[in-house]
Design a protein around this motif. Structure first.
Motif, PDB file in Angstrom:
ATOM      1  N   GLN A 177     -34.437 -46.196 -24.620  1.00 21.90           N
ATOM      2  CA  GLN A 177     -34.327 -46.081 -26.070  1.00 21.90           C
ATOM      3  C   GLN A 177     -34.542 -44.636 -26.491  1.00 21.90           C
ATOM      4  N   SER A 178     -33.871 -44.235 -27.588  1.00 20.80           N
ATOM      5  CA  SER A 178     -34.099 -42.929 -28.211  1.00 20.80           C
ATOM      6  C   SER A 178     -33.889 -43.067 -29.714  1.00 20.80           C
ATOM      7  N   ALA A 179     -34.523 -42.180 -30.463  1.00 19.52           N
ATOM      8  CA  ALA A 179     -34.395 -42.209 -31.919  1.00 19.52           C
ATOM      9  C   ALA A 179     -33.136 -41.493 -32.401  1.00 19.52           C
ATOM     10  N   SER A 180     -32.598 -40.576 -31.589  1.00 17.78           N
ATOM     11  CA  SER A 180     -31.410 -39.825 -31.984  1.00 17.78           C
ATOM     12  C   SER A 180     -30.625 -39.415 -30.750  1.00 17.78           C
ATOM     13  N   ILE A 182     -20.228 -45.069 -30.657  1.00 16.35           N
ATOM     14  CA  ILE A 182     -20.782 -44.818 -31.991  1.00 16.35           C
ATOM     15  C   ILE A 182     -20.443 -45.972 -32.923  1.00 16.35           C
ATOM     16  N   SER A 183     -21.475 -46.654 -33.401  1.00 18.31           N
ATOM     17  CA  SER A 183     -21.275 -47.778 -34.326  1.00 18.31           C
ATOM     18  C   SER A 183     -22.227 -47.642 -35.510  1.00 18.31           C
ATOM     19  N   THR A 184     -22.337 -46.426 -36.017  1.00 17.66           N
ATOM     20  CA  THR A 184     -23.144 -46.121 -37.197  1.00 17.66           C
ATOM     21  C   THR A 184     -22.258 -46.167 -38.440  1.00 17.66           C
ATOM     22  N   PRO A 185     -22.811 -46.017 -39.660  1.00 20.75           N
ATOM     23  CA  PRO A 185     -21.966 -45.972 -40.856  1.00 20.75           C
ATOM     24  C   PRO A 185     -20.903 -44.879 -40.753  1.00 20.75           C
ATOM     25  N   PRO A 186     -19.704 -45.111 -41.312  1.00 18.37           N
ATOM     26  CA  PRO A 186     -18.556 -44.217 -41.099  1.00 18.37           C
ATOM     27  C   PRO A 186     -18.808 -42.746 -41.419  1.00 18.37           C
ATOM     28  N   ALA A 187     -19.556 -42.457 -42.470  1.00 21.38           N
ATOM     29  CA  ALA A 187     -19.756 -41.062 -42.862  1.00 21.38           C
ATOM     30  C   ALA A 187     -20.529 -40.265 -41.827  1.00 21.38           C
ATOM     31  N   THR A 188     -21.216 -40.939 -40.902  1.00 22.52           N
ATOM     32  CA  THR A 188     -21.996 -40.246 -39.877  1.00 22.52           C
ATOM     33  C   THR A 188     -21.213 -40.021 -38.586  1.00 22.52           C
ATOM     34  N   HIS A 189     -20.043 -40.612 -38.468  1.00 21.52           N
ATOM     35  CA  HIS A 189     -19.315 -40.579 -37.201  1.00 21.52           C
ATOM     36  C   HIS A 189     -18.985 -39.168 -36.738  1.00 21.52           C
ATOM     37  N   TYR A 190     -18.481 -38.352 -37.654  1.00 25.47           N
ATOM     38  CA  TYR A 190     -17.982 -37.034 -37.262  1.00 25.47           C
ATOM     39  C   TYR A 190     -19.064 -36.175 -36.620  1.00 25.47           C
ATOM     40  N   SER A 191     -20.208 -36.074 -37.256  1.00 32.50           N
ATOM     41  CA  SER A 191     -21.254 -35.191 -36.730  1.00 32.50           C
ATOM     42  C   SER A 191     -21.786 -35.691 -35.394  1.00 32.50           C
ATOM     43  N   ILE A 192     -21.956 -37.009 -35.246  1.00 33.67           N
ATOM     44  CA  ILE A 192     -22.430 -37.565 -33.977  1.00 33.67           C
ATOM     45  C   ILE A 192     -21.374 -37.374 -32.889  1.00 33.67           C
ATOM     46  N   ALA A 193     -20.111 -37.627 -33.245  1.00 32.13           N
ATOM     47  CA  ALA A 193     -19.026 -37.486 -32.272  1.00 32.13           C
ATOM     48  C   ALA A 193     -18.893 -36.041 -31.801  1.00 32.13           C
ATOM     49  N   ARG A 194     -19.014 -35.115 -32.719  1.00 32.49           N
ATOM     50  CA  ARG A 194     -18.913 -33.708 -32.329  1.00 32.49           C
ATOM     51  C   ARG A 194     -20.054 -33.326 -31.380  1.00 32.49           C
ATOM     52  N   GLU A 195     -21.255 -33.772 -31.680  1.00 33.11           N
ATOM     53  CA  GLU A 195     -22.393 -33.481 -30.808  1.00 33.11           C
ATOM     54  C   GLU A 195     -22.172 -34.058 -29.408  1.00 33.11           C
ATOM     55  N   ALA A 196     -21.626 -35.271 -29.354  1.00 31.96           N
ATOM     56  CA  ALA A 196     -21.375 -35.904 -28.057  1.00 31.96           C
ATOM     57  C   ALA A 196     -20.319 -35.138 -27.265  1.00 31.96           C
ATOM     58  N   LEU A 197     -19.232 -34.758 -27.906  1.00 30.61           N
ATOM     59  CA  LEU A 197     -18.172 -34.022 -27.221  1.00 30.61           C
ATOM     60  C   LEU A 197     -18.674 -32.673 -26.721  1.00 30.61           C
ATOM     61  N   LEU A 219     -29.965 -36.580 -25.424  1.00 35.78           N
ATOM     62  CA  LEU A 219     -29.327 -35.518 -24.654  1.00 35.78           C
ATOM     63  C   LEU A 219     -30.351 -34.569 -24.046  1.00 35.78           C
ATOM     64  N   THR A 220     -31.507 -34.456 -24.691  1.00 37.52           N
ATOM     65  CA  THR A 220     -32.598 -33.641 -24.151  1.00 37.52           C
ATOM     66  C   THR A 220     -33.304 -34.354 -23.009  1.00 37.52           C
ATOM     67  N   ASP A 221     -33.477 -35.664 -23.157  1.00 35.11           N
ATOM     68  CA  ASP A 221     -34.260 -36.434 -22.185  1.00 35.11           C
ATOM     69  C   ASP A 221     -33.495 -36.783 -20.914  1.00 35.11           C
ATOM     70  N   TYR A 222     -32.159 -36.840 -20.994  1.00 33.44           N
ATOM     71  CA  TYR A 222     -31.373 -37.288 -19.851  1.00 33.44           C
ATOM     72  C   TYR A 222     -30.392 -36.194 -19.438  1.00 33.44           C
TER      73      TYR A 222
END
Length: 388
Positions: free
Chosen positions: A60-63, A79-94, A68-71
């Protein structure tokens, strides 16, 4: 032994449970799973579900940043968060080198989608958008038939989406039905149907020539009903009618009882009528008339059986009929390993372009003449639409 991966699921709500089921179905491909959500209770609920399914090495992780720091490395981020959050999370993942599995709508701005596609291309990563209707048995075979001119040259079509929701659905989350954070029936429910007509017809990026939005009975900021005509400027066009407040057989029934997508395509030599109806035991049915076939009407069962039997893993295919998210996950793994899938990175824009075009046509009260209008379009432009 197949190669195994670490997957992180960001957002631990209802949709995440479907991804978890998909991971369980493909457990031989995963050695670790991380659940990410700022709400520890939400994380714990999905962790318990994963334990019941005997999934390996659960964390589990809070963010996503924390994970990404722990592993050392995360291979795939769902990503299955509210739509407005997708872009920033997706960019961080990429940027961290992870492939993406994105719930729809993948993003709310065309520019954001184009940027994610560019970043993925630069890093050799895959993006999959959860357009589940592509993965129902028989749909791929229908698409291939139509794009081999099985209906002749396509002329026009019709898309009707009745995806009922009561007011409680919008009240359950503050972002639902808002212009800034989700949009209305077009971007939430209708992108599935818009992607499906793109996938079947081979036409995409159509622009709206006329559009109308309504608020029929729900209290929300955006629209609960919409109508539009879209065309490609080269002879193919279709109408869309969509609502989360559809007509019911009994006015006393909940809107939630009505969940159906009806799609029609007409070509110069044939036509297709396809219906997904969640109230039916077999949700998919269609009627196909085409001269290339020796009989006039073909029921869904023929394509269904071909799809189930002619792809590996018959029992798995039956399970994925109940949970298409598992099929999308399998398709994503195939692409991650260098194979060809039913989705590609550019499918992130499928349905999004058309929905934004409809919004722009409704707001401007005239046809959208080129893609430049939707490239710069922001849903926040719609804030005063129902006030005028």
């Amino acid at each position: 032994m197949p190669k195994t991966y670490r997957i992180a699921i960001v957002g631990c709500g209802r949709i995440a449970a479907k991804t978890v089921s998909g991971v369980a179905d493909l457990r031989e491909h995963f050695h670790s799973i991380i659940f990410i959500d700022p709400n520890p209770e939400a994380r714990q609920r999905i962790v318990e579900e994963a334990k019941k399914l005997n999934l390996p090495d659960i964390h589990q992780s809070a963010s996503l940043s924390e994970a990404l720091t722990d592993y050392a490395h995360i291979d795939l981020v769902a990503i299955s968060t509210p739509p407005a959050t997708h872009y920033s999370i997706a960019r961080e993942a990429l940027e961290a080198g992870a492939h993406l599995l994105l719930e729809k709508p993948a993003v709310l701005k065309l520019a954001d989608g184009l940027e994610l596609i560019y970043l993925a291309k630069q890093r050799g990563l895959k993006i999959a958008t959860c357009y589940i209707y592509r993965f129902y048995p028989g749909i791929l075979e229908l698409s291939q038939f139509i794009q081999r001119a099985g209906l002749g040259e396509l002329c026009d079509g019709r898309l009707k989406i009745d995806w009922g929701h009561d007011q409680a659905y919008y009240d359950a989350a503050p972002w639902r039905g808002t212009w800034e954070r989700e949009g209305g029936v077009l971007l939430n429910q209708s992108v599935h149907g818009l992607d499906l007509i793109n996938f079947l017809s081979g036409h995409r990026g159509l622009l709206a020539s006329a559009a109308k939005l309504e608020q029929r009975c729900h209290q929300l900021e955006a629209e609960d009903s919409a109508w539009a005509r879209l065309g490609d400027g080269d002879g193919f066009s279709y109408e869309i009618e969509a609502s989360t407040a559809p007509e019911r057989r009994n006015p006393q029934e909940s809107f939630e009882t009505v969940r159906a997508i009806e799609l029609q395509l007409r070509g110069t030599t044939g036509q297709l009528r396809l219906v997904f109806d969640k109230s039916r035991r077999l949700p998919l049915k269609f009627k196909l008339r085409a001269p290339k076939l020796r009989i006039g009407n073909i029921k869904a069962y023929a394509f269904l059986l071909k799809s189930l039997f002619h792809t590996p893993g018959f029992k798995r295919n039956l399970r994925q009929l109940k949970n298409p998210h598992a099929a999308i996950l399998a398709d994503t793994l195939t692409r991650m390993e260098g194979g060809h899938g039913r989705l590609d990175n550019h499918d992130l824009l499928s349905g999004l372009e058309e929905a934004l075009s409809i919004y722009a046509a409704a707001l401007d009260r005239h046809a959208v003449e080129n893609r430049d209008r939707i490239k710069s379009f922001d849903l926040c432009e719609m804030r005063d639409y129902f006030k005028s």
